[in-house]
Design an enzyme around this catalytic site. Structure first.
Site, mmCIF file in Angstrom:
data_model
loop_
_atom_site.group_PDB
_atom_site.id
_atom_site.type_symbol
_atom_site.label_atom_id
_atom_site.label_comp_id
_atom_site.label_asym_id
_atom_site.label_seq_id
_atom_site.Cartn_x
_atom_site.Cartn_y
_atom_site.Cartn_z
ATOM 1 N N ASP A 168 0.858 -1.193 0.000
ATOM 2 C CA ASP A 168 0.000 0.000 0.000
ATOM 3 C C ASP A 168 0.888 1.235 0.000
ATOM 4 O O ASP A 168 1.917 1.264 0.688
ATOM 5 C CB ASP A 168 -0.910 0.023 1.234
ATOM 6 C CG ASP A 168 -1.972 -1.056 1.212
ATOM 7 O OD1 ASP A 168 -2.449 -1.396 0.122
ATOM 8 O OD2 ASP A 168 -2.335 -1.540 2.299
ATOM 9 N N ASP A 215 -7.139 -1.396 -4.361
ATOM 10 C CA ASP A 215 -8.167 -1.031 -3.386
ATOM 11 C C ASP A 215 -9.093 0.051 -3.950
ATOM 12 O O ASP A 215 -10.296 0.031 -3.718
ATOM 13 C CB ASP A 215 -7.528 -0.526 -2.096
ATOM 14 C CG ASP A 215 -6.663 -1.566 -1.412
ATOM 15 O OD1 ASP A 215 -6.944 -2.765 -1.560
ATOM 16 O OD2 ASP A 215 -5.693 -1.165 -0.733
#
Length: 166
Positions: free
Chosen positions: A121, A139
């Site tokens: 991330d 995401d």
């Protein structure tokens, strides 16, 4: 373009954008070696970070052992398969596109889990004194896909209810 074609286009686009962005961030821009405490401010509400997520959404069910990683990966494969079946049988383009984005984003995160044992991330959003969880473009695709699915459900429900007399 059929609903299935729209969904498959969503899968391919989400998977490609997610994996390409992760390769760029990890290896081209060197985030793989970046300390987890370092933040690069980009916009007043966005910083770049290097966060490895060992769990699923919001780091729930973190897996720190090979068995845990395999169990999460197996669960992801099951969910992706169920959503792919729904996409394959869908006849509404908006729904199929939303499902495709969810499947493509989930596949991108599954690739990370299988290759790295965790999900990369980079994008940390923050506003009004609140720091939200870091995420990646997979995401973002999943979130956008869910939004499209909700819009489709509301539109379908509205069209169904418009035909009823009260």
């Amino acid at each position: 373009m059929t609903a299935r074609d729209a969904g498959l286009a969503g899968v391919i686009a989400a998977l490609f954008v997610d994996q390409a962005s992760k390769l760029l961030m990890l290896y081209w821009f060197g985030f793989a070696a970046m300390p987890p405490t370092e933040r690069i401010a980009v916009l007043p509400f966005l910083s770049l970070v290097m966060a490895w997520n060992r769990g699923v959404s919001f780091s729930m069910f973190s897996a720190h052992t090979p068995f845990g990683v395999a169990a999460l990966a197996a669960f992801e494969v099951f969910v992706i398969g169920a959503l792919a079946y729904w996409l394959w049988t869908s006849t509404r383009r908006f729904l199929a596109l939303g499902l495709g984005l969810v499947v493509g984003g989930a596949l991108g995160n599954l690739v990370d889990r299988l290759v790295h044992g965790r999900v990369a991330d980079f994008f940390d959003f923050h506003a009004f004194g609140h720091d939200f969880f870091a995420c990646n473009l997979g995401d973002v695709a999943i979130t956008l896909g869910v939004v499209l699915m909700v819009i489709d459900a509301l539109a379908e429900d509205g069209a169904h209810n418009a035909g009823r007399s009260r």
